[in-house]
Design a protein around this motif. Structure first.
Motif, mmCIF file in Angstrom:
data_model
loop_
_atom_site.group_PDB
_atom_site.id
_atom_site.type_symbol
_atom_site.label_atom_id
_atom_site.label_comp_id
_atom_site.label_asym_id
_atom_site.label_seq_id
_atom_site.Cartn_x
_atom_site.Cartn_y
_atom_site.Cartn_z
ATOM 1 N N MET A 1 22.662 66.687 28.907
ATOM 2 C CA MET A 1 22.567 65.561 28.560
ATOM 3 C C MET A 1 23.352 64.688 29.894
ATOM 4 S SD MET A 1 22.471 63.212 25.153
ATOM 5 C CE MET A 1 23.486 61.985 25.169
ATOM 6 N N ILE A 2 22.845 63.677 30.642
ATOM 7 C CA ILE A 2 23.479 62.757 31.507
ATOM 8 C C ILE A 2 23.981 61.550 30.613
ATOM 9 C CG2 ILE A 2 23.184 61.510 33.356
ATOM 10 C CD1 ILE A 2 21.338 63.720 34.399
ATOM 11 N N LYS A 3 25.344 61.208 30.723
ATOM 12 C CA LYS A 3 25.456 59.935 30.106
ATOM 13 C C LYS A 3 25.470 58.779 31.181
ATOM 14 C CE LYS A 3 29.106 58.448 26.734
ATOM 15 N NZ LYS A 3 30.040 58.627 26.159
ATOM 16 N N VAL A 4 24.777 57.727 30.805
ATOM 17 C CA VAL A 4 24.690 56.672 31.934
ATOM 18 C C VAL A 4 25.909 55.648 31.444
ATOM 19 C CG1 VAL A 4 23.156 54.715 32.468
ATOM 20 C CG2 VAL A 4 22.053 57.104 31.854
ATOM 21 N N ARG A 5 26.553 55.216 32.744
ATOM 22 C CA ARG A 5 27.455 54.401 32.255
ATOM 23 C C ARG A 5 27.140 52.945 32.401
ATOM 24 N NH1 ARG A 5 32.112 56.620 36.785
ATOM 25 N NH2 ARG A 5 32.568 58.311 35.757
ATOM 26 N N GLU A 6 27.567 52.384 31.336
ATOM 27 C CA GLU A 6 27.076 50.782 31.333
ATOM 28 C C GLU A 6 28.183 50.008 32.019
ATOM 29 O OE1 GLU A 6 26.490 49.359 27.327
ATOM 30 O OE2 GLU A 6 25.488 51.206 26.826
ATOM 31 N N GLY A 7 27.389 49.146 32.537
ATOM 32 C CA GLY A 7 28.398 48.230 33.464
ATOM 33 C C GLY A 7 27.470 46.959 34.148
ATOM 34 N N LEU A 30 32.225 42.754 46.349
ATOM 35 C CA LEU A 30 31.418 43.240 45.129
ATOM 36 C C LEU A 30 32.250 43.916 44.190
ATOM 37 C CD1 LEU A 30 28.483 43.423 44.032
ATOM 38 C CD2 LEU A 30 28.452 45.763 45.347
ATOM 39 N N VAL A 31 32.325 43.281 43.060
ATOM 40 C CA VAL A 31 33.126 43.941 41.788
ATOM 41 C C VAL A 31 32.282 44.516 40.805
ATOM 42 C CG1 VAL A 31 34.796 43.371 40.145
ATOM 43 C CG2 VAL A 31 34.485 41.860 42.094
ATOM 44 N N ARG A 32 32.405 45.980 40.757
ATOM 45 C CA ARG A 32 31.726 46.573 39.845
ATOM 46 C C ARG A 32 32.614 47.055 38.609
ATOM 47 N NH1 ARG A 32 29.571 50.524 44.493
ATOM 48 N NH2 ARG A 32 27.851 49.014 45.305
ATOM 49 N N ARG A 33 32.084 46.491 37.575
ATOM 50 C CA ARG A 33 32.835 46.565 36.290
ATOM 51 C C ARG A 33 31.914 47.634 35.276
ATOM 52 N NH1 ARG A 33 33.898 41.465 37.792
ATOM 53 N NH2 ARG A 33 36.048 40.836 37.530
ATOM 54 N N MET A 34 32.731 48.737 34.551
ATOM 55 C CA MET A 34 31.896 49.823 33.894
ATOM 56 C C MET A 34 32.835 50.414 32.934
ATOM 57 S SD MET A 34 31.226 52.566 37.101
ATOM 58 C CE MET A 34 31.422 51.318 38.304
ATOM 59 N N SER A 35 32.332 51.045 32.052
ATOM 60 C CA SER A 35 33.139 51.967 31.322
ATOM 61 C C SER A 35 33.255 53.414 31.714
ATOM 62 C CB SER A 35 32.423 52.013 29.924
ATOM 63 O OG SER A 35 33.067 52.934 29.009
ATOM 64 N N VAL A 42 36.713 50.179 33.894
ATOM 65 C CA VAL A 42 36.865 50.512 35.222
ATOM 66 C C VAL A 42 36.422 49.490 36.264
ATOM 67 C CG1 VAL A 42 36.556 52.228 37.076
ATOM 68 C CG2 VAL A 42 36.743 53.234 34.683
ATOM 69 N N VAL A 43 37.114 49.119 37.162
ATOM 70 C CA VAL A 43 36.859 47.940 37.814
ATOM 71 C C VAL A 43 36.979 48.400 39.329
ATOM 72 C CG1 VAL A 43 37.148 45.660 38.744
ATOM 73 C CG2 VAL A 43 37.742 46.197 36.593
ATOM 74 N N VAL A 44 35.823 48.432 39.964
ATOM 75 C CA VAL A 44 35.787 48.901 41.379
ATOM 76 C C VAL A 44 35.498 47.678 42.225
ATOM 77 C CG1 VAL A 44 34.751 50.622 43.145
ATOM 78 C CG2 VAL A 44 35.099 51.180 40.818
ATOM 79 N N TRP A 45 36.501 47.518 43.173
ATOM 80 C CA TRP A 45 36.327 46.469 44.325
ATOM 81 C C TRP A 45 35.689 47.004 45.631
ATOM 82 C CZ3 TRP A 45 37.751 41.372 43.083
ATOM 83 C CH2 TRP A 45 38.398 41.283 41.833
ATOM 84 N N THR A 46 34.842 46.564 46.323
ATOM 85 C CA THR A 46 34.181 46.757 47.628
ATOM 86 C C THR A 46 34.024 45.635 48.379
ATOM 87 O OG1 THR A 46 31.834 46.584 46.662
ATOM 88 C CG2 THR A 46 33.052 48.774 46.677
ATOM 89 N N ARG A 47 34.126 45.854 49.582
ATOM 90 C CA ARG A 47 33.975 44.722 50.734
ATOM 91 C C ARG A 47 33.330 45.364 51.766
ATOM 92 N NH1 ARG A 47 39.139 42.711 51.720
ATOM 93 N NH2 ARG A 47 39.204 43.844 53.570
ATOM 94 N N GLU A 48 32.114 44.839 52.047
ATOM 95 C CA GLU A 48 31.165 45.340 53.295
ATOM 96 C C GLU A 48 30.910 46.564 53.069
ATOM 97 O OE1 GLU A 48 33.356 44.317 56.885
ATOM 98 O OE2 GLU A 48 33.088 42.008 56.299
ATOM 99 N N GLY A 49 30.721 47.135 51.774
ATOM 100 C CA GLY A 49 30.290 48.574 51.475
ATOM 101 C C GLY A 49 31.392 49.564 51.413
ATOM 102 N N THR A 50 32.543 49.027 51.605
ATOM 103 C CA THR A 50 33.647 50.014 51.466
ATOM 104 C C THR A 50 34.600 49.702 50.226
ATOM 105 O OG1 THR A 50 33.581 49.980 53.955
ATOM 106 C CG2 THR A 50 35.744 50.841 52.812
ATOM 107 N N GLN A 51 35.067 50.670 49.574
ATOM 108 C CA GLN A 51 35.944 50.518 48.609
ATOM 109 C C GLN A 51 37.402 49.915 49.151
ATOM 110 O OE1 GLN A 51 36.136 53.799 45.615
ATOM 111 N NE2 GLN A 51 37.691 52.852 44.537
ATOM 112 N N VAL A 52 37.825 49.218 48.403
ATOM 113 C CA VAL A 52 39.040 48.319 48.735
ATOM 114 C C VAL A 52 40.069 48.126 47.487
ATOM 115 C CG1 VAL A 52 38.190 47.279 50.863
ATOM 116 C CG2 VAL A 52 38.201 46.098 48.727
#
Length: 130
Positions: A1-7, A30-35, A42-52
């Protein structure tokens, strides 16, 4: 079973100011917030497609390369446009009034240190002679 991350993802614009040359600019993230599936956020910060790194960590001035940079709350510059224009004018003024040669803060500190050294030396010299 694949668990889908909500965010969710959202664009955030962060204003910055260099504490050395007083340049004011904005960066869009672009800020991605998810569990992570274990109840942690978890918060992932990207700028121009690159994680920063997050905006408050590791930013350098694009004009002078200084690492002493401060951030403002999101949307601050749009509400403080007059302040941003005044700071930009202040940053440009030293170069315009000195014929293209800006004053280095190191030179100011060196002159201050030299002045204090001379004053202290005079006082010590007077005490030795008395």
């Amino acid at each position: 079973m694949i668990k889908v991350r909500e965010g969710f993802s959202a664009y955030e614009t962060w204003p910055f100011e260099c504490l050395r040359c007083l340049l004011v600019w904005e960066e869009e993230y672009l800020v991605r917030r998810m569990s992570d599936g274990h109840g942690n956020d978890v918060v992932v910060w990207t700028r121009e497609g690159t994680q920063v790194q997050p905006p408050w960590s590791g930013m350098t001035c694009p004009a002078c390369g200084c690492g002493s940079v401060t951030t403002f709350p999101t949307g601050y510059l749009s509400h403080q446009a007059a302040i941003a224009r005044a700071r930009a004018a202040a940053a440009a003024t030293p170069f315009a009034t000195t014929g293209g040669r800006g004053h280095s803060p190191i030179m100011t500190y060196a002159l201050l240190a030299f002045s204090l050294l001379v004053i202290t030396s005079v006082e010590v010299y007077e005490k030795v002679l008395r």
